[in-house]
Design a protein around this motif. Sequence first.
Motif, PDB file in Angstrom:
ATOM      1  N   GLU A 166       0.811  -1.214  -0.181  1.00  0.00           N
ATOM      2  CA  GLU A 166      -0.100   0.024   0.156  1.00  0.00           C
ATOM      3  C   GLU A 166       0.980   1.272  -0.275  1.00  0.00           C
ATOM      4  O   GLU A 166       0.349   2.610  -1.094  1.00  0.00           O
ATOM      5  CB  GLU A 166      -0.385  -0.193   1.130  1.00  0.00           C
ATOM      6  N   PHE A 167       2.172   1.182   0.687  1.00  0.00           N
ATOM      7  CA  PHE A 167       2.904   2.144   0.624  1.00  0.00           C
ATOM      8  C   PHE A 167       3.451   2.927  -0.773  1.00  0.00           C
ATOM      9  O   PHE A 167       3.541   3.677  -0.661  1.00  0.00           O
ATOM     10  CB  PHE A 167       3.941   2.342   2.170  1.00  0.00           C
ATOM     11  N   TYR A 168       3.779   1.728  -1.395  1.00  0.00           N
ATOM     12  CA  TYR A 168       4.385   1.558  -2.624  1.00  0.00           C
ATOM     13  C   TYR A 168       3.708   1.913  -3.883  1.00  0.00           C
ATOM     14  O   TYR A 168       4.316   2.785  -4.735  1.00  0.00           O
ATOM     15  CB  TYR A 168       5.753   0.626  -2.637  1.00  0.00           C
ATOM     16  N   LEU A 169       2.522   1.216  -3.651  1.00  0.00           N
ATOM     17  CA  LEU A 169       1.884   1.436  -4.677  1.00  0.00           C
ATOM     18  C   LEU A 169       0.649   2.355  -4.607  1.00  0.00           C
ATOM     19  O   LEU A 169      -0.452   2.300  -5.472  1.00  0.00           O
ATOM     20  CB  LEU A 169       0.652  -0.110  -5.052  1.00  0.00           C
ATOM     21  N   GLY A 170       0.157   2.876  -3.023  1.00  0.00           N
ATOM     22  CA  GLY A 170      -1.392   3.361  -2.601  1.00  0.00           C
ATOM     23  C   GLY A 170      -1.125   4.288  -3.445  1.00  0.00           C
ATOM     24  O   GLY A 170      -2.252   4.858  -2.926  1.00  0.00           O
ATOM     25  N   ASP A 171      -0.391   5.593  -4.449  1.00  0.00           N
ATOM     26  CA  ASP A 171      -0.788   6.349  -5.205  1.00  0.00           C
ATOM     27  C   ASP A 171      -1.851   6.043  -6.126  1.00  0.00           C
ATOM     28  O   ASP A 171      -2.374   6.973  -6.737  1.00  0.00           O
ATOM     29  CB  ASP A 171       0.945   7.030  -5.257  1.00  0.00           C
ATOM     30  N   ILE A 172      -1.422   5.345  -6.330  1.00  0.00           N
ATOM     31  CA  ILE A 172      -2.468   4.491  -7.696  1.00  0.00           C
ATOM     32  C   ILE A 172      -3.610   4.612  -7.247  1.00  0.00           C
ATOM     33  O   ILE A 172      -4.645   4.034  -6.337  1.00  0.00           O
ATOM     34  CB  ILE A 172      -2.021   3.308  -8.709  1.00  0.00           C
ATOM     35  N   VAL A 173      -5.380   5.220  -8.057  1.00  0.00           N
ATOM     36  CA  VAL A 173      -6.385   5.298  -8.015  1.00  0.00           C
ATOM     37  C   VAL A 173      -6.958   3.868  -7.742  1.00  0.00           C
ATOM     38  O   VAL A 173      -6.411   3.632  -8.688  1.00  0.00           O
ATOM     39  CB  VAL A 173      -7.123   6.649  -8.844  1.00  0.00           C
ATOM     40  N   GLY A 174      -7.280   3.884  -6.760  1.00  0.00           N
ATOM     41  CA  GLY A 174      -7.780   2.571  -6.364  1.00  0.00           C
ATOM     42  C   GLY A 174      -6.973   1.612  -5.561  1.00  0.00           C
ATOM     43  O   GLY A 174      -7.637   0.709  -5.696  1.00  0.00           O
ATOM     44  N   ALA A 175      -6.244   2.139  -6.095  1.00  0.00           N
ATOM     45  CA  ALA A 175      -5.058   1.155  -4.879  1.00  0.00           C
ATOM     46  C   ALA A 175      -5.678   0.453  -3.389  1.00  0.00           C
ATOM     47  O   ALA A 175      -5.019  -0.423  -3.009  1.00  0.00           O
ATOM     48  CB  ALA A 175      -3.660   2.064  -5.177  1.00  0.00           C
ATOM     49  N   ARG A 176      -6.027   1.793  -2.883  1.00  0.00           N
ATOM     50  CA  ARG A 176      -6.495   1.493  -1.156  1.00  0.00           C
ATOM     51  C   ARG A 176      -7.828   0.671  -1.035  1.00  0.00           C
ATOM     52  O   ARG A 176      -7.539  -0.247  -0.077  1.00  0.00           O
ATOM     53  CB  ARG A 176      -6.116   2.854  -0.793  1.00  0.00           C
ATOM     54  N   ASP A 177      -8.954   0.844  -1.559  1.00  0.00           N
ATOM     55  CA  ASP A 177     -10.192   0.657  -2.093  1.00  0.00           C
ATOM     56  C   ASP A 177      -9.768  -1.413  -2.421  1.00  0.00           C
ATOM     57  O   ASP A 177      -9.804  -2.176  -1.966  1.00  0.00           O
ATOM     58  CB  ASP A 177     -10.702   0.649  -2.937  1.00  0.00           C
ATOM     59  N   LYS A 178      -8.503  -1.778  -3.156  1.00  0.00           N
ATOM     60  CA  LYS A 178      -8.090  -3.039  -3.474  1.00  0.00           C
ATOM     61  C   LYS A 178      -6.821  -3.933  -2.105  1.00  0.00           C
ATOM     62  O   LYS A 178      -7.603  -4.865  -1.748  1.00  0.00           O
ATOM     63  CB  LYS A 178      -7.145  -2.530  -4.407  1.00  0.00           C
ATOM     64  N   ALA A 179      -6.351  -2.937  -1.717  1.00  0.00           N
ATOM     65  CA  ALA A 179      -5.483  -3.304  -0.413  1.00  0.00           C
ATOM     66  C   ALA A 179      -6.322  -3.287   0.333  1.00  0.00           C
ATOM     67  O   ALA A 179      -6.376  -4.341   1.171  1.00  0.00           O
ATOM     68  CB  ALA A 179      -4.760  -2.132   0.046  1.00  0.00           C
ATOM     69  N   ARG A 180      -7.572  -3.115   0.889  1.00  0.00           N
ATOM     70  CA  ARG A 180      -8.757  -2.381   2.181  1.00  0.00           C
ATOM     71  C   ARG A 180      -9.890  -3.820   1.899  1.00  0.00           C
ATOM     72  O   ARG A 180     -10.787  -3.753   2.617  1.00  0.00           O
ATOM     73  CB  ARG A 180      -8.460  -2.048   2.423  1.00  0.00           C
ATOM     74  N   GLY A 181      -9.533  -4.628   0.480  1.00  0.00           N
ATOM     75  CA  GLY A 181     -10.143  -5.247   0.346  1.00  0.00           C
ATOM     76  C   GLY A 181     -11.918  -4.506   0.107  1.00  0.00           C
ATOM     77  O   GLY A 181     -13.386  -5.515   0.112  1.00  0.00           O
ATOM     78  N   ARG A 182     -12.270  -3.415  -0.510  1.00  0.00           N
ATOM     79  CA  ARG A 182     -13.503  -2.682  -1.499  1.00  0.00           C
ATOM     80  C   ARG A 182     -13.284  -2.651  -2.559  1.00  0.00           C
ATOM     81  O   ARG A 182     -14.644  -2.406  -2.924  1.00  0.00           O
ATOM     82  CB  ARG A 182     -12.909  -1.036  -0.352  1.00  0.00           C
ATOM     83  N   ASP A 184     -12.461  -5.294  -6.359  1.00  0.00           N
ATOM     84  CA  ASP A 184     -11.282  -6.684  -6.794  1.00  0.00           C
ATOM     85  C   ASP A 184     -10.973  -6.002  -7.883  1.00  0.00           C
ATOM     86  O   ASP A 184      -9.433  -7.329  -8.392  1.00  0.00           O
ATOM     87  CB  ASP A 184     -12.858  -7.266  -7.903  1.00  0.00           C
ATOM     88  N   GLU A 185     -10.636  -4.863  -8.210  1.00  0.00           N
ATOM     89  CA  GLU A 185      -9.440  -4.554  -8.726  1.00  0.00           C
ATOM     90  C   GLU A 185      -9.292  -3.443  -8.806  1.00  0.00           C
ATOM     91  O   GLU A 185      -9.120  -2.187  -8.245  1.00  0.00           O
ATOM     92  CB  GLU A 185      -9.683  -4.551 -10.352  1.00  0.00           C
ATOM     93  N   VAL A 186      -8.005  -2.190  -9.271  1.00  0.00           N
ATOM     94  CA  VAL A 186      -7.102  -1.051  -9.236  1.00  0.00           C
ATOM     95  C   VAL A 186      -7.754  -0.170 -10.538  1.00  0.00           C
ATOM     96  O   VAL A 186      -7.436  -0.769 -11.731  1.00  0.00           O
ATOM     97  CB  VAL A 186      -5.424  -1.687  -8.830  1.00  0.00           C
ATOM     98  N   SER A 187      -8.751   0.787  -9.376  1.00  0.00           N
ATOM     99  CA  SER A 187      -9.514   1.419 -11.441  1.00  0.00           C
ATOM    100  C   SER A 187      -8.165   2.218 -11.979  1.00  0.00           C
ATOM    101  O   SER A 187      -8.507   2.235 -12.947  1.00  0.00           O
ATOM    102  CB  SER A 187     -10.528   1.900 -10.753  1.00  0.00           C
ATOM    103  N   GLY A 188      -7.362   2.814 -11.606  1.00  0.00           N
ATOM    104  CA  GLY A 188      -6.355   3.454 -11.508  1.00  0.00           C
ATOM    105  C   GLY A 188      -4.848   2.770 -12.579  1.00  0.00           C
ATOM    106  O   GLY A 188      -4.124   3.394 -13.405  1.00  0.00           O
ATOM    107  N   ILE A 189      -5.314   1.430 -12.913  1.00  0.00           N
ATOM    108  CA  ILE A 189      -4.225   0.838 -13.470  1.00  0.00           C
ATOM    109  C   ILE A 189      -5.016   0.594 -15.056  1.00  0.00           C
ATOM    110  O   ILE A 189      -6.169  -0.249 -14.914  1.00  0.00           O
ATOM    111  CB  ILE A 189      -3.971  -0.481 -13.146  1.00  0.00           C
ATOM    112  N   GLU A 190      -5.227   0.690 -16.901  1.00  0.00           N
ATOM    113  CA  GLU A 190      -5.414   0.019 -17.162  1.00  0.00           C
ATOM    114  C   GLU A 190      -5.127  -0.409 -18.370  1.00  0.00           C
ATOM    115  O   GLU A 190      -3.316   0.139 -18.790  1.00  0.00           O
ATOM    116  CB  GLU A 190      -6.204   0.916 -17.921  1.00  0.00           C
TER     117      GLU A 190
END
Length: 561
Positions: A166-182, A184-190
Amino acid sequence: MNRAVLSLVGAAAALVIVIAVIAILLVSQGGGGDNTGGGERAQPTEQASGGGEDREDSGGKKVLRIPGSDPITLDPAVAQDVESATYIVEIFGGLVTLDENLNVVADLAEEVPTKENGGISPDGTVYTFRIRQDAFFHDRRPVTAEDVKYSWERALDPSTASVVAEFYLGDIVGARDKARGRADEVSGIEVVDDRTLRVTIDAPKPYFLQKLTYPTAFVVDRREIESNPRNWTLKPNGTGPFKLKEWRLGERIVLEANKDYHLGAPKIDEVQFLLAGGGLSAYEAGEVDISGVPLDDTERIQDPSEPLNAEYHAADDLSIFYIGFNTERPPFDDVKVRQAFAMSIDREKINEVVLFNRARVANGIMPPDLPGHNPDAQALPYDPERARQLLAESKYGGPDGLPEITIAESGGGASAGPILETVVAMWKDNLGVDVKIQQAQSATFFADIDAGRYQAFNLGWIMDYPDPEDILDIKFHSRSRQNDTRYANPEVDRLLEEARTEQDQQRRFELYREAERLIVQDAPWIPLFFGRDHVLIKPYVKDFKLTPIVIPKLRFVDVER
């Protein structure tokens, strides 16, 4: 590699010599060493296939033999210690990496995205990466943008249990939602197509690309992991310059050159890490090609008349060794107690008498050579009289009002190392406080720190990338998962948050320096020493660089004998 990766980096505590012999000065005392925390130990349950040969039996191969330690893990997603990172950066790779001058350069990507080449959007929040056509896994399967997306989302998935993702990838939009189980995907990775990846971050952050050089952002093979989820790290299918040929737990690790490596084949054929018996005596016997210099041999090796002096090398690294306090546990919940303990340690004397002046006394938290370092920073001074006064002014009223105090360090030895023993003696002499030393088990040490089980601990931090954010934000922001001292100061949080998106570099550094000043005064850490590596290198080993942090570098080394 890394907590100093590394925690002495927040990482583990031992002698590993691939980046340089990281702070042997503190390895001798049994401290920890990375980029931070425990990570899940991926113990080999069977020997990886293949065999290694000694130099004499190498059949003409170029073999580099160096000391090493068993890694805690070879899974890039969870790695946070220097021992693990040492191997991971050679076996795996990411879109970008750091060169020996610590500049961000392309690895699996064709080029580093910039605004000038169209890889970064004008507002600084969208990055577009093109995957190299000649980027392959070790089994020769091409690397795709989907592989990158999978690797990052796997690292962030709660089931992976990474404390660093979460620290190293947490700046990506949606990364924290993925890390906290909210999500299924990271919206900022396309995934735009097989070779194009578009990444959107939550704000323009000048250090984002540097974060992607950390192992958490490295690419792993989905098919391998899903087919063998428990033991895939025994023979990982990476993309790096070396392949794992053999891992005999506690004995040796052998890496073999990836001759098809997209950035150029290594000059040597094998690297043999001796996991036991690879110290100075082995070096003098010709059994290893590189060795650290133990404390007790410092004066001999540094003597110009000593034959080994010609093979002696020393270099500063981007690390700091410190004593950390759990600011939520008595008695270190009182800032005056922390200040008193800090001001009763004579660090200059320890460096002179115990360390033979091998270290650099820390004037703050940010190491010299780190961009933003403040040469005028001042740590709390050695002042026993003021220290006793502060202790008396604390809510505990002096030494008699303190609870029992224990400080932990990683290591299974029967006794503590000389540095910590000296520190404890100074606390006794200057404050009248008896402090017990707990030799904690390495396997649980960092997890116990993260869980807040210790009042105080002896650690270190090795920078993962050369930006103040990698130490001040990760270790001292009140909401950081790596804030193992539980330190909280709203003004420090404000300064760190402002620095995250400040585009003027000089202004960023000013913000970090002010945050550092406040942190030093609040004393969640006692900064002790900045790291310096002391290494012996055989004259036939060419281009082995003592780099200030863990980076991939073994492919540049040659052995001419």
